[in-house]
Design a protein around this motif. Structure first.
Motif, mmCIF file in Angstrom:
data_model
loop_
_atom_site.group_PDB
_atom_site.id
_atom_site.type_symbol
_atom_site.label_atom_id
_atom_site.label_comp_id
_atom_site.label_asym_id
_atom_site.label_seq_id
_atom_site.Cartn_x
_atom_site.Cartn_y
_atom_site.Cartn_z
ATOM 1 N N UNK A 101 -0.004 5.072 -51.182
ATOM 2 C CA UNK A 101 -1.371 5.290 -51.684
ATOM 3 C C UNK A 101 -1.527 6.682 -52.296
ATOM 4 N N UNK A 102 -0.492 7.108 -53.010
ATOM 5 C CA UNK A 102 -0.474 8.406 -53.712
ATOM 6 C C UNK A 102 -0.541 9.594 -52.762
ATOM 7 N N UNK A 103 -0.135 9.403 -51.519
ATOM 8 C CA UNK A 103 -0.106 10.476 -50.533
ATOM 9 C C UNK A 103 1.342 10.673 -50.086
ATOM 10 N N UNK A 104 1.790 11.920 -50.080
ATOM 11 C CA UNK A 104 3.155 12.236 -49.693
ATOM 12 C C UNK A 104 3.314 12.150 -48.172
ATOM 13 N N UNK A 105 4.411 11.577 -47.753
ATOM 14 C CA UNK A 105 4.722 11.489 -46.325
ATOM 15 C C UNK A 105 4.977 12.893 -45.764
ATOM 16 N N UNK A 106 4.179 13.365 -44.816
ATOM 17 C CA UNK A 106 4.363 14.726 -44.290
ATOM 18 C C UNK A 106 5.639 14.894 -43.464
ATOM 19 N N UNK A 107 6.313 13.789 -43.167
ATOM 20 C CA UNK A 107 7.570 13.880 -42.424
ATOM 21 C C UNK A 107 8.775 14.073 -43.335
ATOM 22 N N UNK A 108 8.584 13.933 -44.650
ATOM 23 C CA UNK A 108 9.709 14.099 -45.564
ATOM 24 C C UNK A 108 9.926 15.589 -45.848
ATOM 25 N N UNK A 109 11.152 16.057 -45.602
ATOM 26 C CA UNK A 109 11.478 17.459 -45.872
ATOM 27 C C UNK A 109 12.967 17.577 -46.140
ATOM 28 N N UNK A 110 13.478 18.802 -46.251
ATOM 29 C CA UNK A 110 14.818 19.030 -46.785
ATOM 30 C C UNK A 110 15.939 18.438 -45.936
ATOM 31 N N UNK A 111 15.708 18.243 -44.628
ATOM 32 C CA UNK A 111 16.750 17.697 -43.771
ATOM 33 C C UNK A 111 16.610 16.193 -43.545
ATOM 34 N N UNK A 112 15.671 15.563 -44.231
ATOM 35 C CA UNK A 112 15.576 14.102 -44.155
ATOM 36 C C UNK A 112 16.826 13.484 -44.773
ATOM 37 N N UNK A 113 17.312 12.419 -44.153
ATOM 38 C CA UNK A 113 18.562 11.791 -44.577
ATOM 39 C C UNK A 113 18.255 10.517 -45.358
ATOM 40 N N UNK A 114 18.726 10.446 -46.593
ATOM 41 C CA UNK A 114 18.493 9.277 -47.437
ATOM 42 C C UNK A 114 19.281 8.078 -46.917
ATOM 43 N N UNK A 115 18.673 6.911 -47.018
ATOM 44 C CA UNK A 115 19.289 5.682 -46.523
ATOM 45 C C UNK A 115 19.845 4.862 -47.674
ATOM 46 N N UNK A 116 20.756 3.951 -47.349
ATOM 47 C CA UNK A 116 21.251 3.014 -48.362
ATOM 48 C C UNK A 116 20.247 1.891 -48.606
ATOM 49 N N UNK A 117 19.283 1.725 -47.688
ATOM 50 C CA UNK A 117 18.263 0.699 -47.849
ATOM 51 C C UNK A 117 17.231 1.125 -48.891
ATOM 52 N N UNK A 118 16.735 0.146 -49.633
ATOM 53 C CA UNK A 118 15.755 0.418 -50.674
ATOM 54 C C UNK A 118 14.500 -0.431 -50.478
ATOM 55 N N UNK A 119 13.371 0.184 -50.806
ATOM 56 C CA UNK A 119 12.122 -0.559 -50.910
ATOM 57 C C UNK A 119 11.958 -0.989 -52.360
ATOM 58 N N UNK A 120 11.571 -2.249 -52.584
ATOM 59 C CA UNK A 120 11.450 -2.790 -53.933
ATOM 60 C C UNK A 120 10.031 -3.299 -54.165
ATOM 61 N N UNK A 121 9.430 -2.864 -55.282
ATOM 62 C CA UNK A 121 8.012 -3.112 -55.519
ATOM 63 C C UNK A 121 7.758 -3.476 -56.975
ATOM 64 N N UNK A 122 6.792 -4.362 -57.187
ATOM 65 C CA UNK A 122 6.245 -4.603 -58.516
ATOM 66 C C UNK A 122 4.829 -4.047 -58.542
ATOM 67 N N UNK A 123 4.575 -3.079 -59.420
ATOM 68 C CA UNK A 123 3.224 -2.569 -59.661
ATOM 69 C C UNK A 123 2.725 -3.195 -60.954
ATOM 70 N N UNK A 124 1.594 -3.881 -60.869
ATOM 71 C CA UNK A 124 1.065 -4.549 -62.058
ATOM 72 C C UNK A 124 -0.384 -4.134 -62.272
#
Length: 364
Positions: free
Chosen positions: A137-160
């Protein structure tokens, strides 16, 4: 109540009426992800919670008696160790903390969780917050920071997005402009066959029974056929899906051909956000792509109702999703530990979770 900087917090270890009512009120003010809403948590608790494996550890954060945030966590047993994680496995596809905007850039969530790890040292060995998204909802996750570890899993979305006066024509143009031949075949089959599409939101006993039994049978057969874990061979997971249908947010459809049910889906619809979660189709009709046809009719109906739609396939590497989406993002995980043992365990977990070399982590 415990104190952290200018805020107060408490640990909720049971879902009492007072906590539920406060949670519901916060939902009304914040519009969170479906997987962190109280109805989802209650369904998980009813059907999948195990006292041997889990212990509720839900954090309520206040300022002057005003509830500002809920972090729906539980402590999971990890061999002889205890891991603090999001509630909802294995069905919490994506995670995002619940909070009011007034707390943004004021409360440092990562420092707060380090404090939790120290304060509850005897209960928690480490913290692992998986399957998070960076923005909602256009709000940044406050838990995301420089030591967050990227996953191989992906979220997939259609915005229309469409104009009010030309919604359906814009959707048909979207279909016609797709490069894949799949969409041409979809249009041909829609014109050729006499499909009947029905959708439902709310209570309808006949719909619930028919859709549920079709979904369990066909989805279970597919998982067996493709040799993936068939969770529907366990009654508790069947009960979990059944109880989804008792929620006002539950939404499903059936697709019929010659009066025969060939595809269905059970998901969630909240305002203009649709979560496509449990699809199933009769494999005897595989040649006409009943799953894609169901998505076509569902999107057409949703777009006819609202101008802007977020059609969320959440996670999963199924190739059918790639035909429809226009955005994808890698999920991320946060890890917090307090000593060498925690650091060692986290590196092991990352290695096995993502099948890659051990990262070098700094002590948080």
């Amino acid at each position: 109540m415990k104190q952290f900087q200018d805020y107060q917090y408490k640990i909720v270890r049971s879902l009492d009426d007072e906590s539920i009512n406060q949670w519901v009120k916060l939902e009304q003010d914040t519009d969170p992800i479906v997987f962190q809403r109280i109805f989802f948590i209650k369904n998980w608790f009813k059907n999948l919670y195990s006292e041997k494996k889990n212990k509720l550890f839900i954090i309520f954060i206040y300022k002057s008696d005003n509830l500002l945030s809920v972090l729906p966590f539980c402590i999971n047993n990890f061999f002889i160790f205890k891991s603090l994680e999001w509630i909802g496995e294995p069905f919490n596809d994506i995670n995002f903390p619940i909070f009011k905007k007034e707390i943004i850039n004021k409360l440092n969530f990562n420092e707060f969780l380090r404090e939790i790890l120290i304060e509850f040292n005897d209960e928690i060995t480490f913290i692992r917050l998986k399957k998070q998204i960076k923005c909602f909802n256009n709000i940044i996750n406050p838990l995301h920071y420089r030591l967050s570890v990227s996953s191989s899993e992906k979220r997939k979305v259609l915005y229309f997005k469409s104009k009010k006066e030309s919604k359906l024509s814009e959707f048909e143009a979207f279909i016609d402009n797709q490069k894949s031949k799949l969409f041409k075949r979809i249009k041909q089959r829609v014109n050729k066959y006499n499909f009947i599409f029905k959708s439902h939101q709310g209570s309808n006993l006949k719909y619930k029974n028919e859709t549920l039994q079709f979904l369990i049978k066909n989805k279970s057969e597919k998982m067996t056929r493709t040799k993936v874990w068939n969770y529907l061979s366990f009654q508790k997971y069947k009960n979990y899906i059944k109880d989804i249908l008792n929620s006002k947010y539950a939404h499903g459809f059936e697709l019929y051909l010659n009066k025969k049910l060939i595809a269905c889906q059970i998901g969630y619809k909240i305002k203009n956000h649709y979560y496509y979660i449990f699809p199933a189709y009769n494999n005897d009709y595989k040649s006409i792509s009943p799953g894609h046809l169901g998505i076509y009719f569902l999107l057409r109906e949703l777009i006819n109702e609202q101008n802007n739609i977020t059609f969320d396939f959440t996670i999963g590497n199924e190739t059918y999703k790639d035909y429809w989406i226009n955005q994808e993002e890698h999920l991320f995980t946060n890890y917090y530990y307090k000593n060498f043992i925690g650091k060692f365990l986290i590196n092991l977990i990352i290695y096995f979770d993502y099948n890659r070399n051990f990262p070098i982590l700094k002590k948080l």
